[in-house]
Design an enzyme around this catalytic site. Structure first.
Site, PDB file in Angstrom:
ATOM      1  N   ARG A  36      17.588 -47.917 -25.770  1.00 49.46           N
ATOM      2  CA  ARG A  36      16.472 -48.564 -26.445  1.00 49.46           C
ATOM      3  C   ARG A  36      16.036 -47.780 -27.691  1.00 49.46           C
ATOM      4  O   ARG A  36      15.563 -48.376 -28.661  1.00 49.46           O
ATOM      5  CB  ARG A  36      15.297 -48.726 -25.475  1.00 49.46           C
ATOM      6  CG  ARG A  36      15.498 -49.894 -24.526  1.00 49.46           C
ATOM      7  CD  ARG A  36      14.333 -50.106 -23.604  1.00 49.46           C
ATOM      8  NE  ARG A  36      14.449 -51.385 -22.919  1.00 49.46           N
ATOM      9  CZ  ARG A  36      13.732 -51.734 -21.864  1.00 49.46           C
ATOM     10  NH1 ARG A  36      12.857 -50.892 -21.365  1.00 49.46           N
ATOM     11  NH2 ARG A  36      13.879 -52.918 -21.315  1.00 49.46           N
ATOM     12  N   LYS A 201      14.527 -55.229  -9.789  1.00 49.73           N
ATOM     13  CA  LYS A 201      13.240 -55.808 -10.178  1.00 49.73           C
ATOM     14  C   LYS A 201      13.290 -57.306  -9.920  1.00 49.73           C
ATOM     15  O   LYS A 201      13.563 -58.118 -10.804  1.00 49.73           O
ATOM     16  CB  LYS A 201      12.957 -55.507 -11.653  1.00 49.73           C
ATOM     17  CG  LYS A 201      12.818 -54.015 -11.944  1.00 49.73           C
ATOM     18  CD  LYS A 201      12.592 -53.770 -13.431  1.00 49.73           C
ATOM     19  CE  LYS A 201      12.467 -52.288 -13.733  1.00 49.73           C
ATOM     20  NZ  LYS A 201      12.312 -52.033 -15.189  1.00 49.73           N
ATOM     21  N   GLY A 352      16.727 -53.848 -19.324  1.00 46.54           N
ATOM     22  CA  GLY A 352      17.012 -52.429 -19.525  1.00 46.54           C
ATOM     23  C   GLY A 352      18.051 -51.882 -18.573  1.00 46.54           C
ATOM     24  O   GLY A 352      18.922 -51.101 -18.976  1.00 46.54           O
ATOM     25  N   GLY A 376      12.198 -59.072 -18.746  1.00 48.60           N
ATOM     26  CA  GLY A 376      11.240 -60.150 -18.504  1.00 48.60           C
ATOM     27  C   GLY A 376      11.007 -60.995 -19.739  1.00 48.60           C
ATOM     28  O   GLY A 376      10.874 -62.227 -19.654  1.00 48.60           O
TER      29      GLY A 376
END
Length: 395
Positions: A36, A201, A352, A376
């Site tokens: 990132r 997640k 990620g 998300g």
């Protein structure tokens, strides 16, 4: 959706606040994956080369609204400085006197990084006035706001939503690339459309599942995502990661889907603990031992998923198939990645942990049509949901 870009605005000598997404995984104070940070470089380098006085802000983890050195951006500032080949001033606060002094001292082409925005509870407050006051303090010393943290665009947070309402604003190169690629998933799908969902997640992906059922031809489910669906089919999942409330939702999605639209693992690699040296074995999905957990899809499932991906015209992949960081549980994710890169389809990898898996397993980013930095945010965008961070930038 009309927004200014950094190519549309003058930046020479101006103080430019860049909202990046530098929420990288840390192992202590060591950055485990700097993808990132590297994704933010094109925008930052362009601004620096054009003589901007750059102030970078980001969140990291969930510190709970107060300072916690475990979540300090200090290691990120150090890595960014090494990647840029120049000093990054890190004053150690957000809107306090040290940050103000560092911003005031900035020279054209210089860069300051503020401390973790979530060290102040106002950043994520649901109260507009509380968030607005914090946004006023972030915005007051700057001349221009640049949105380049796509992974946070779906959050109505002060630095994402409220600051651009107070400043002349533009989008950076990362956000431009995300929008261009994800629009193809939202409106111009080449079929068959295969979605691959995994990762730990689970909650965010569950919210998207209903929309994906209405758009995708096949949904391949691995990682921790698979266990609520296996449980909904009456299978025992041992000690695998599973939230009871998600089983009922999985059952509803199985009823809603067309026959064969949702594909689950038929075998899994299991162990008693998440450890590289733990004894592990591949077992049928209906034969998980009570004292063991699923840590990867098994070889039969990996081959079946790869074959499905090979038929695709479009692939969206969000989440690894197992604990890819440990060699015994990386094969499923590697198989899926190989199939996607070999497919000839339009391919988007999002999230990620997905990006981290791609890099950890040695796949070049350009082997995919697009590697998204937003998990998300990507899911919400392709569902057609309104992203607060984008709404605030519209001109």
């Amino acid at each position: 959706m009309t927004m200014k870009t950094i190519d549309d605005v003058a930046v020479d000598g101006r103080r430019v606040l860049v909202r990046a997404d530098l929420n990288v995984p840390l192992d202590g104070d060591r950055i485990a994956d700097d993808g990132r940070i590297r994704a933010s470089l094109p925008t930052l380098i362009a601004l620096i080369n054009r003589g901007a006085r750059v102030i970078v802000c980001s969140h990291l983890g969930r510190p709970g609204g107060w300072p916690n050195l475990k979540y300090s951006l200090a290691p990120v500032a150090a890595r960014l400085g090494r990647l840029l080949g120049q000093e990054v001033d890190f004053p150690g606060d957000i809107v306090g006197t040290q940050a103000r002094a560092a911003i005031a001292a900035l020279r054209p082409g210089g860069l300051v990084m503020l401390e973790n925005l979530r060290f102040d509870e106002a950043e994520t407050s649901k109260d507009d006035m509380t968030r607005g006051y914090f946004a006023d303090r972030l915005a007051s010393p700057v001349d221009l706001y640049v949105a380049d943290g796509f992974g946070a665009m779906h959050r109505k947070h002060a630095s994402v939503y409220d600051v651009p309402l107070r400043c002349v604003s533009a989008v950076g190169y990362l956000v431009q690339a995300e929008i261009a690629a994800l629009r193809l998933l939202a409106a111009d799908i080449q079929r068959p459309y295969v979605v691959v969902l995994g990762g730990a997640k689970v909650a965010d992906k569950f919210d998207a599942f209903g929309s994906l059922i209405s758009k995708a031809d096949r949904i391949l489910v691995g990682g921790a995502m698979a266990f609520p669906f296996l449980a909904a089919r009456g299978l025992k999942t041992g000690t695998s990661l599973l939230e009871a409330g998600q089983v009922d939702a999985a059952a509803r999605y199985l009823e809603l889907a067309a026959p064969g639209q949702i594909e689950l693992p038929s075998d899994l690699v299991v162990a008693t603990e998440i450890a590289a040296d733990a004894p592990h074995q591949a077992v049928a999905a209906d034969a998980i031992p009570a004292d063991q957990m699923g840590l990867d899809i098994g070889p039969v499932s990996a081959a079946r998923f790869a074959a499905a991906i090979g038929t695709a015209g479009t692939v969206f992949w969000n989440g690894p198939m197992g604990v890819f960081e440990l060699t015994p549980y990386a094969a499923g994710t590697r198989s899926v990645a190989h199939a996607i890169t070999d497919s000839g389809a339009f391919t988007v990898a999002g999230g990620g942990d997905t990006g981290a898996a791609i890099r950890a397993l040695g796949f070049p980013g350009d082997a995919f049509s697009h590697v998204s930095t937003g998990g998300g945010a990507s899911l919400e965008f392709i569902q057609g949901k309104t992203l607060p961070g984008l709404v605030a930038l519209e001109t």
